[in-house]
Motif scaffolding. Sequence first.
Motif, PDB file in Angstrom:
ATOM      1  N   MET A 138      -6.627  25.856  69.090  1.00 24.47           N
ATOM      2  CA  MET A 138      -6.381  24.880  68.023  1.00 24.47           C
ATOM      3  C   MET A 138      -7.508  23.866  67.877  1.00 24.47           C
ATOM      4  O   MET A 138      -7.818  23.420  66.767  1.00 24.47           O
ATOM      5  N   THR A 139      -8.089  23.456  69.003  1.00 20.69           N
ATOM      6  CA  THR A 139      -9.013  22.304  68.953  1.00 20.69           C
ATOM      7  C   THR A 139     -10.406  22.598  69.489  1.00 20.69           C
ATOM      8  O   THR A 139     -11.299  21.765  69.350  1.00 20.69           O
ATOM      9  N   LEU A 195       3.828  30.212  60.605  1.00 20.09           N
ATOM     10  CA  LEU A 195       3.572  29.261  61.685  1.00 20.09           C
ATOM     11  C   LEU A 195       2.461  29.724  62.611  1.00 20.09           C
ATOM     12  O   LEU A 195       2.114  29.019  63.550  1.00 20.09           O
ATOM     13  N   ARG A 235      -2.332  29.471  64.642  1.00 19.34           N
ATOM     14  CA  ARG A 235      -3.490  30.243  64.201  1.00 19.34           C
ATOM     15  C   ARG A 235      -3.089  31.720  64.128  1.00 19.34           C
ATOM     16  O   ARG A 235      -2.130  32.138  64.777  1.00 19.34           O
ATOM     17  N   ARG A 290      -3.532  27.579  73.968  1.00 16.46           N
ATOM     18  CA  ARG A 290      -3.217  27.100  72.615  1.00 16.46           C
ATOM     19  C   ARG A 290      -4.133  25.948  72.228  1.00 16.46           C
ATOM     20  O   ARG A 290      -4.661  25.900  71.110  1.00 16.46           O
ATOM     21  N   ALA A 291      -4.342  25.011  73.155  1.00 21.00           N
ATOM     22  CA  ALA A 291      -5.207  23.872  72.854  1.00 21.00           C
ATOM     23  C   ALA A 291      -6.621  24.344  72.517  1.00 21.00           C
ATOM     24  O   ALA A 291      -7.262  23.842  71.588  1.00 21.00           O
ATOM     25  N   GLN A 323       6.522  32.006  79.583  1.00 27.44           N
ATOM     26  CA  GLN A 323       6.511  30.850  78.692  1.00 27.44           C
ATOM     27  C   GLN A 323       6.008  31.291  77.328  1.00 27.44           C
ATOM     28  O   GLN A 323       4.934  31.875  77.213  1.00 27.44           O
ATOM     29  N   TYR A 366      -0.408  26.766  77.433  1.00 25.86           N
ATOM     30  CA  TYR A 366      -0.652  25.479  76.762  1.00 25.86           C
ATOM     31  C   TYR A 366      -2.137  25.260  76.550  1.00 25.86           C
ATOM     32  O   TYR A 366      -2.593  24.880  75.472  1.00 25.86           O
ATOM     33  N   GLU A 369     -11.067  22.796  72.649  1.00 25.13           N
ATOM     34  CA  GLU A 369     -11.210  22.237  73.996  1.00 25.13           C
ATOM     35  C   GLU A 369      -9.861  22.217  74.700  1.00 25.13           C
ATOM     36  O   GLU A 369      -8.798  22.335  74.078  1.00 25.13           O
ATOM     37  N   VAL A 370      -9.945  22.076  75.996  1.00 26.03           N
ATOM     38  CA  VAL A 370      -8.747  22.041  76.839  1.00 26.03           C
ATOM     39  C   VAL A 370      -8.532  20.604  77.297  1.00 26.03           C
ATOM     40  O   VAL A 370      -9.477  19.962  77.757  1.00 26.03           O
TER      41      VAL A 370
END
Lengths: 388, 186
Positions: free
Chosen positions: B168-169, B135, B42, B164-165, B36, B161, B171-172
Amino acid sequence: MRALVWNGVNDLAVETVDDPTLLNPHDVVLRVGLTVTCGSDLHFIDGYLPGMRPGDVFGHEFMGEVVEVGSQVSRTEVGDRVTVPSFVSCGECWYCSRGMPSLCDTTNPNAALQQPVLGYPGGGIYGYTHPFGGYQGSHAEYVRVPFGDVNCFTVPEDVTDVQALFASDALATGYTGAVFCDVQPGDTVAVFGAGGVGLMAAASARALGAGRTIVVDRFPERLAIARAQGSEVLDYTEVDSVQEALREMTGGRGPDSVVEAVGMEGHGTGVQHVVDRAKQAVRASTDRATPLREAIMACRKGGVVSVLGVYGLTDSFPMAMVTNKGLTIRSAQQFGQTHMAAMLEHVRAGRIDPTPLATHTMPLEESVEGYRLFKEKEDGCVRAVFRP
Amino acid sequence: MSGPRDTITSAVRGAVQGVAGKVGEVVGRRSSGAQQTLTVGRPVDDVAALWRDPAAVRQALGDAGTVEADGDRWTWRLARPGSDDPVEWRTTLVEGGPSTAFPGSSVVLRWSDPDDGSEAASELVVVLREAPQDLGTEQVVRLDLPVPDLAAGALALALGYRARALVMTGEVPTITPQPAGRSADR
């Protein structure tokens, strides 16, 4: 806490469940002030949308008071009166940072369930089917809101709880659909469906500059609300052809844009609708898409069809009409976070008022009956609001 | 009684054969079902730092298992559907830079058992390359792990996924332990 749960197809109950807690540092917990039925809930209540599990607490349109905040929440404070868009946005990913929060790339815990269906998973939503994340819903005394600073919007003092409630979804969805129409001053916008979303789409189109809005439905009480808010109305059961009626009402040009706000359990007239009903009844098709086809037929050449209704795998889609009329089809789940400031300003200024949608208000303990009223559209029910 | 290695070998063989049976063996690459690719907004260095951090990878694994690291030796305990006993998988992390095997790659991280030289050897490979148009990073998660083959693709997506979360943030996304479906007494 007490909550409304889905125990199976057409099997709802108010039960005692665990209270939500903070799970992530950006979470907040809300004491739900108001929470409301939504037509999209009917699709899984009736068994047309798979992915629910017995015991699911559902509901995704709500407002309330912040009672707990996570360690990384900086702007949202305990005691804030807030409204929360139905989709969970992280505020950081490519989609969120470009104003498309319901397409969020990070907030769906069940992304692997949704990717096979959509190709690319969308954002999470409160209290809906598990491919949309499996988050606990709002028909409860408390609800956990991820990314509180991104998703909680403080309600101005001169906006009522009921108005704030509908800013969470009915208004947010209708407004998003109206924005999709790229309304030019004086435009004519037709809206199929006078439910909460359709009524708010019409009001939003006018607030954005439409000269005329024409709302199509068959329920007199809903058409009366539309008329009272400034729309012209068309009862489709009283005309042979909605398309022809709209064409005649617009000097032969057709509406500049059409908002479809009905969805997969739509009604209509004519042979095609009978075929749709039969196919859906035997589960040969997920949708009764009469309103969608009518919207495509009714829109003027070169116009925009804005699809807000929730559909499954629609067949008999009139692609030839889209191509030969040069139509633009736009659709999305709501972009509430993007439009919240503008929506609340329209509400404060009196240009949009969702208050008439709340035809019935009752305690959460009576919410099973509330859904029955809502589903059967009894007693003029547009939306049943629950007060936990 | 079979030991952990036998269990792993058996599970891995089943997984590989299952996938291979569906899509065929292709020299130099594995089943697309267990790969995947996601774009992470980032820089490559930020994404690579996450994958080198056992605590972060443990977070990304979520309910799929857990992992402990001692230097470059990582021990995974992966959940098996229908079983309370996780599969233990001992690996060594080997990191490489740009590789001709992965065109455009900047970083290649590979977890595998150095003592297992079989064709069906388990491995997790994360390839990071710069995404076009600023990107961020294209993150490829490719795995052949001792989990049922049908779960491999889903696990690859879930792992990528969540990673990435996390990048980016911070947290999951999770609904554990309070999913919409309740098991509480009513």
